[in-house]
Design a protein around this motif. Sequence first.
Motif, PDB file in Angstrom:
ATOM      1  N   ALA A  34       0.826  -1.215   0.000  1.00 49.17           N
ATOM      2  CA  ALA A  34       0.000   0.000   0.000  1.00 49.17           C
ATOM      3  C   ALA A  34       0.856   1.260   0.000  1.00 49.17           C
ATOM      4  N   GLY A  35       2.163   1.109   0.068  1.00 50.03           N
ATOM      5  CA  GLY A  35       3.040   2.279   0.000  1.00 50.03           C
ATOM      6  C   GLY A  35       3.544   2.744   1.352  1.00 50.03           C
ATOM      7  N   ILE A  36       3.176   2.015   2.415  1.00 46.30           N
ATOM      8  CA  ILE A  36       3.558   2.453   3.760  1.00 46.30           C
ATOM      9  C   ILE A  36       5.083   2.443   3.923  1.00 46.30           C
ATOM     10  N   ASP A  37       5.718   1.363   3.498  1.00 45.20           N
ATOM     11  CA  ASP A  37       7.175   1.263   3.703  1.00 45.20           C
ATOM     12  C   ASP A  37       7.923   2.346   2.924  1.00 45.20           C
ATOM     13  N   ALA A  38       7.505   2.555   1.671  1.00 46.60           N
ATOM     14  CA  ALA A  38       8.196   3.554   0.840  1.00 46.60           C
ATOM     15  C   ALA A  38       8.010   4.957   1.412  1.00 46.60           C
ATOM     16  N   ALA A  39       6.777   5.270   1.823  1.00 47.88           N
ATOM     17  CA  ALA A  39       6.515   6.607   2.379  1.00 47.88           C
ATOM     18  C   ALA A  39       7.293   6.794   3.676  1.00 47.88           C
ATOM     19  N   ALA A  40       7.315   5.737   4.510  1.00 50.57           N
ATOM     20  CA  ALA A  40       8.024   5.836   5.795  1.00 50.57           C
ATOM     21  C   ALA A  40       9.521   6.073   5.571  1.00 50.57           C
ATOM     22  N   GLU A  41      10.071   5.380   4.577  1.00 47.12           N
ATOM     23  CA  GLU A  41      11.498   5.555   4.266  1.00 47.12           C
ATOM     24  C   GLU A  41      11.800   6.996   3.891  1.00 47.12           C
ATOM     25  N   MET A  42      10.930   7.549   3.059  1.00 43.64           N
ATOM     26  CA  MET A  42      11.123   8.924   2.602  1.00 43.64           C
ATOM     27  C   MET A  42      11.041   9.904   3.785  1.00 43.64           C
ATOM     28  N   ILE A  43      10.116   9.644   4.682  1.00 40.65           N
ATOM     29  CA  ILE A  43       9.953  10.536   5.849  1.00 40.65           C
ATOM     30  C   ILE A  43      11.177  10.428   6.762  1.00 40.65           C
ATOM     31  N   ARG A  44      11.635   9.188   6.979  1.00 47.90           N
ATOM     32  CA  ARG A  44      12.810   8.992   7.858  1.00 47.90           C
ATOM     33  C   ARG A  44      14.025   9.718   7.296  1.00 47.90           C
ATOM     34  N   ALA A  45      14.167   9.653   5.975  1.00 49.22           N
ATOM     35  CA  ALA A  45      15.328  10.296   5.350  1.00 49.22           C
ATOM     36  C   ALA A  45      15.272  11.813   5.532  1.00 49.22           C
ATOM     37  N   ARG A  46      14.076  12.385   5.554  1.00 50.49           N
ATOM     38  CA  ARG A  46      13.953  13.843   5.651  1.00 50.49           C
ATOM     39  C   ARG A  46      13.987  14.354   7.093  1.00 50.49           C
ATOM     40  N   ARG A  47      13.762  13.488   8.071  1.00 51.05           N
ATOM     41  CA  ARG A  47      13.747  13.867   9.489  1.00 51.05           C
ATOM     42  C   ARG A  47      12.998  15.182   9.746  1.00 51.05           C
ATOM     43  N   PRO A  48      11.683  15.221   9.489  1.00 53.85           N
ATOM     44  CA  PRO A  48      10.935  16.462   9.685  1.00 53.85           C
ATOM     45  C   PRO A  48      10.907  16.874  11.158  1.00 53.85           C
ATOM     46  N   ARG A  49      10.825  18.183  11.382  1.00 52.31           N
ATOM     47  CA  ARG A  49      10.781  18.688  12.773  1.00 52.31           C
ATOM     48  C   ARG A  49       9.362  18.990  13.221  1.00 52.31           C
ATOM     49  N   ALA A  50       8.411  18.906  12.296  1.00 54.08           N
ATOM     50  CA  ALA A  50       6.999  19.121  12.636  1.00 54.08           C
ATOM     51  C   ALA A  50       6.138  18.443  11.582  1.00 54.08           C
ATOM     52  N   VAL A  51       4.924  18.093  11.962  1.00 55.37           N
ATOM     53  CA  VAL A  51       4.019  17.426  11.026  1.00 55.37           C
ATOM     54  C   VAL A  51       2.698  18.205  10.976  1.00 55.37           C
ATOM     55  N   LEU A  52       2.282  18.527   9.782  1.00 61.62           N
ATOM     56  CA  LEU A  52       0.988  19.181   9.591  1.00 61.62           C
ATOM     57  C   LEU A  52       0.076  18.241   8.815  1.00 61.62           C
ATOM     58  N   PHE A  53      -1.208  18.326   9.110  1.00 61.21           N
ATOM     59  CA  PHE A  53      -2.192  17.509   8.402  1.00 61.21           C
ATOM     60  C   PHE A  53      -3.186  18.435   7.719  1.00 61.21           C
ATOM     61  N   VAL A  54      -3.672  17.999   6.584  1.00 62.29           N
ATOM     62  CA  VAL A  54      -4.721  18.751   5.911  1.00 62.29           C
ATOM     63  C   VAL A  54      -5.795  17.746   5.489  1.00 62.29           C
ATOM     64  N   ALA A  55      -7.041  18.027   5.829  1.00 63.71           N
ATOM     65  CA  ALA A  55      -8.126  17.063   5.604  1.00 63.71           C
ATOM     66  C   ALA A  55      -9.453  17.762   5.860  1.00 63.71           C
ATOM     67  N   ARG A  56     -10.523  17.104   5.495  1.00 63.59           N
ATOM     68  CA  ARG A  56     -11.869  17.623   5.740  1.00 63.59           C
ATOM     69  C   ARG A  56     -12.744  16.528   6.355  1.00 63.59           C
ATOM     70  N   GLY A  57     -13.732  16.924   7.129  1.00 69.35           N
ATOM     71  CA  GLY A  57     -14.788  16.026   7.588  1.00 69.35           C
ATOM     72  C   GLY A  57     -14.244  14.816   8.336  1.00 69.35           C
ATOM     73  N   THR A  58     -14.732  13.649   7.950  1.00 66.82           N
ATOM     74  CA  THR A  58     -14.305  12.414   8.594  1.00 66.82           C
ATOM     75  C   THR A  58     -12.792  12.240   8.494  1.00 66.82           C
ATOM     76  N   SER A  59     -12.235  12.563   7.337  1.00 69.64           N
ATOM     77  CA  SER A  59     -10.789  12.430   7.167  1.00 69.64           C
ATOM     78  C   SER A  59     -10.035  13.355   8.117  1.00 69.64           C
ATOM     79  N   ASP A  60     -10.640  14.478   8.452  1.00 63.43           N
ATOM     80  CA  ASP A  60     -10.021  15.408   9.401  1.00 63.43           C
ATOM     81  C   ASP A  60      -9.957  14.760  10.797  1.00 63.43           C
ATOM     82  N   HIS A  61     -10.938  13.915  11.094  1.00 56.30           N
ATOM     83  CA  HIS A  61     -10.905  13.229  12.396  1.00 56.30           C
ATOM     84  C   HIS A  61      -9.806  12.168  12.415  1.00 56.30           C
TER      85      HIS A  61
END
Length: 353
Positions: A34-61
């Motif tokens: 489903a892409g979880i491993d690839a996305a996680a690898e990319m995130i680990r490599a970038r070492r973000p200092r903050a995480v923002l989410f963008v969504a609406r309605g149920t997805s926002d929950h």
Amino acid sequence: MTSALTSRPGRLMAAEIREQPAIWRNLLAHGGAAGIDAAAEMIRARRPRAVLFVARGTSDHAALYAKYLVEIRHGLPAGLVSPSTMTAYGARPDLRDVLMIGVSQSGGSPDLVRSLAVAGEQGALTVAVTNDVSSALARTAHAHVDVLAGPERSVAATKSYTAQLLALYLLLERVRDVDGRVAAAPLPDLGDALLARADEIVALAQRYRFAQRMLTTARGYSYPTAREAALKLMETSYVSAQAFSGADLLHGPLALVDPQVPVLAVVASGVGGAAMGDVLPRLAERSADVCCVGHPAAVADAAVGFTLPDGAPEELSPLLEILPFQLLALHVSVGRGGDPDAPRGLSKVTETL
Ligand code: F6R
């Protein structure tokens, strides 16, 4: 021609609620694909200092749930971004150290797509968590995760919500090098066991058949459940339902509580449920009509309730907690003569700005 079976009110929503444990099983088995491993690898490599989410309605929950995961388990600041700040207002924040995750069942809401595109231009690493990997949101993001919920046809989102919760959990655990499938393994069987008790919810729906207003409340990881429960009741049953974190409830909204306004409280095992220990006595003082969805001791103290199965850690309990509320919304709606598959004035993809 529409057969009697296909036109039965709530048929799609009922089927999609029942499907959820099988979807979790599949996601646990095929999360890598489903892409979880690839996305996680990319995130680990970038070492973000903050995480923002963008969504609406149920997805926002679902995003709100993930915000708790990031803050508590990653120790990083996290926030929910209003899409309008970067679209309608044209804000251009410096996002070079930021991971922005767009969460959307359809992946089609233009304001989310635009927000993720702008975030990418502003230097953020962008990830889409969606049920449609051919969507504009998935194509816009640097990486995408498929929640593998399958086509969702009922307007009221149910199976896509818990699939989003699980996909976000597995992704965020993988980012901190933990295999989330281990803790999540019992969930499908627990979900099946819970759904086998749907009759208990039919009885609860009877109790609330005429309710015009309701409050929902919870703390910690369960707060998104309170928000999503209120949304499901609003959109399917037209109940004016308001959700408050248990902490916020005590800072003003408690004045709304009287015996005529049912309060649906989530009291799962763990830190969030324990913190509800400050809230429940205050509701009792106001003679509130409390329905508790939670662990056996909490349910025993309430006027009515639904006991959650034991066996899921607190941070995964939201997948189970929402099931009784989805069923409640379905049965209240059908009991009132409505069709939760097609709530008035709503369609599947919103195009808001
Ligand atoms: C509620 C519901 C909506 C959607 C919202 C976002 O049951 O379905 O609140 O969650 O319109 O849609 P997506 O997730 O497709 O971006």
